[in-house]
Design a protein around this motif. Sequence first.
Motif, PDB file in Angstrom:
ATOM      1  N   LYS A 194      15.838  41.286 -21.320  1.00 44.17           N
ATOM      2  CA  LYS A 194      15.896  42.160 -20.143  1.00 44.17           C
ATOM      3  C   LYS A 194      15.329  41.508 -18.897  1.00 44.17           C
ATOM      4  N   THR A 195      14.447  40.509 -19.077  1.00 48.25           N
ATOM      5  CA  THR A 195      13.805  39.883 -17.923  1.00 48.25           C
ATOM      6  C   THR A 195      14.346  38.471 -17.707  1.00 48.25           C
ATOM      7  N   VAL A 196      14.094  37.935 -16.538  1.00 46.68           N
ATOM      8  CA  VAL A 196      14.474  36.548 -16.247  1.00 46.68           C
ATOM      9  C   VAL A 196      13.743  35.599 -17.202  1.00 46.68           C
ATOM     10  N   GLU A 220      12.750  36.188 -20.360  1.00 41.89           N
ATOM     11  CA  GLU A 220      13.400  36.258 -21.669  1.00 41.89           C
ATOM     12  C   GLU A 220      14.761  35.574 -21.645  1.00 41.89           C
ATOM     13  N   GLN A 221      15.555  35.841 -20.621  1.00 45.90           N
ATOM     14  CA  GLN A 221      16.884  35.246 -20.533  1.00 45.90           C
ATOM     15  C   GLN A 221      16.803  33.735 -20.338  1.00 45.90           C
ATOM     16  N   SER A 222      15.843  33.269 -19.550  1.00 45.12           N
ATOM     17  CA  SER A 222      15.691  31.824 -19.338  1.00 45.12           C
ATOM     18  C   SER A 222      15.331  31.125 -20.645  1.00 45.12           C
ATOM     19  N   ARG A 223      14.386  31.678 -21.379  1.00 48.42           N
ATOM     20  CA  ARG A 223      13.998  31.079 -22.672  1.00 48.42           C
ATOM     21  C   ARG A 223      15.180  31.021 -23.625  1.00 48.42           C
ATOM     22  N   SER A 224      15.907  32.108 -23.712  1.00 51.41           N
ATOM     23  CA  SER A 224      17.049  32.192 -24.613  1.00 51.41           C
ATOM     24  C   SER A 224      18.157  31.223 -24.204  1.00 51.41           C
ATOM     25  N   ALA A 225      18.473  31.182 -22.908  1.00 48.06           N
ATOM     26  CA  ALA A 225      19.528  30.295 -22.418  1.00 48.06           C
ATOM     27  C   ALA A 225      19.151  28.827 -22.597  1.00 48.06           C
ATOM     28  N   LEU A 226      17.903  28.486 -22.329  1.00 45.58           N
ATOM     29  CA  LEU A 226      17.478  27.086 -22.477  1.00 45.58           C
ATOM     30  C   LEU A 226      17.434  26.667 -23.943  1.00 45.58           C
ATOM     31  N   ALA A 227      17.169  27.588 -24.846  1.00 45.90           N
ATOM     32  CA  ALA A 227      17.260  27.279 -26.272  1.00 45.90           C
ATOM     33  C   ALA A 227      18.713  26.955 -26.635  1.00 45.90           C
ATOM     34  N   GLU A 228      19.649  27.676 -26.052  1.00 49.88           N
ATOM     35  CA  GLU A 228      21.068  27.404 -26.282  1.00 49.88           C
ATOM     36  C   GLU A 228      21.476  26.077 -25.654  1.00 49.88           C
ATOM     37  N   MET A 245      17.127  36.059  -6.062  1.00 45.19           N
ATOM     38  CA  MET A 245      16.263  34.926  -5.749  1.00 45.19           C
ATOM     39  C   MET A 245      14.776  35.281  -5.801  1.00 45.19           C
ATOM     40  N   SER A 246      14.442  36.566  -5.798  1.00 43.84           N
ATOM     41  CA  SER A 246      13.030  36.943  -5.894  1.00 43.84           C
ATOM     42  C   SER A 246      12.444  36.602  -7.270  1.00 43.84           C
ATOM     43  N   THR A 247      13.297  36.272  -8.238  1.00 47.93           N
ATOM     44  CA  THR A 247      12.831  35.896  -9.581  1.00 47.93           C
ATOM     45  C   THR A 247      12.720  34.376  -9.750  1.00 47.93           C
ATOM     46  N   GLN A 250      21.358  31.778  -5.440  1.00 51.44           N
ATOM     47  CA  GLN A 250      21.617  33.152  -5.836  1.00 51.44           C
ATOM     48  C   GLN A 250      23.114  33.354  -5.936  1.00 51.44           C
ATOM     49  N   ALA A 251      23.539  34.071  -6.980  1.00 49.55           N
ATOM     50  CA  ALA A 251      24.964  34.325  -7.171  1.00 49.55           C
ATOM     51  C   ALA A 251      25.155  35.609  -7.964  1.00 49.55           C
ATOM     52  N   ALA A 252      26.295  36.237  -7.757  1.00 51.39           N
ATOM     53  CA  ALA A 252      26.687  37.362  -8.603  1.00 51.39           C
ATOM     54  C   ALA A 252      27.171  36.755  -9.916  1.00 51.39           C
ATOM     55  N   LEU A 253      26.519  37.091 -11.028  1.00 50.54           N
ATOM     56  CA  LEU A 253      26.879  36.532 -12.323  1.00 50.54           C
ATOM     57  C   LEU A 253      27.944  37.398 -12.992  1.00 50.54           C
ATOM     58  N   ALA A 254      28.424  36.980 -14.147  1.00 48.30           N
ATOM     59  CA  ALA A 254      29.571  37.610 -14.804  1.00 48.30           C
ATOM     60  C   ALA A 254      29.392  39.108 -15.064  1.00 48.30           C
ATOM     61  N   THR A 255      28.178  39.519 -15.407  1.00 49.63           N
ATOM     62  CA  THR A 255      27.903  40.948 -15.581  1.00 49.63           C
ATOM     63  C   THR A 255      26.555  41.255 -14.924  1.00 49.63           C
ATOM     64  N   PRO A 256      26.317  42.499 -14.565  1.00 49.97           N
ATOM     65  CA  PRO A 256      25.032  42.848 -13.955  1.00 49.97           C
ATOM     66  C   PRO A 256      23.836  42.633 -14.893  1.00 49.97           C
ATOM     67  N   ASP A 257      24.092  42.548 -16.211  1.00 49.54           N
ATOM     68  CA  ASP A 257      23.005  42.324 -17.162  1.00 49.54           C
ATOM     69  C   ASP A 257      22.455  40.898 -17.093  1.00 49.54           C
ATOM     70  N   TYR A 258      23.278  39.961 -16.661  1.00 49.78           N
ATOM     71  CA  TYR A 258      22.834  38.565 -16.572  1.00 49.78           C
ATOM     72  C   TYR A 258      21.985  38.368 -15.330  1.00 49.78           C
ATOM     73  N   LYS A 259      20.840  37.725 -15.527  1.00 49.95           N
ATOM     74  CA  LYS A 259      19.915  37.469 -14.422  1.00 49.95           C
ATOM     75  C   LYS A 259      19.825  35.997 -14.070  1.00 49.95           C
TER      76      LYS A 259
END
Length: 114
Positions: free
Chosen positions: A32-34, A36-44, A69-71, A95-104
């Motif tokens: 849910k957070t940047v 958490e998503q950063s850790r998960s994405a970098l593991a991938e 960009m505030s994150t 900063q960019a609009a990502l594929a879904t609003p859930d992606y940070k």
Amino acid sequence: MSIKRIEPGARMSGAVVHGNVVYLAGQVGDGKTVTEQSRSALAEVERLLVAAGSNKAKILQTIIYLSDMSTFGEMNAVWESWIDPKNPPARATSQAALATPDYKVEFVVTAALD
């Protein structure tokens, strides 16, 4: 020169190797957070690099997209604890609009092979 596609799908491959370079598709993560998503994405990212025969010390360039960009500081804390401090890559963040609003956050990585 041959081209090797790693985890090809109908729309894209997880990574493509051409010559001595591996190009990763943009990686997003779970959570849910940047942080958490950063850790998960970098593991991938790390998993795909290993599958291609590379590693994070061989990253040449990373482009990072943030939905807000505030994150930036939150993402940087994860990034700085993850990268190889002796081999930091060239990097850009925007900063960019990502594929879904859930992606940070999304990471696009290019690396050399071992």
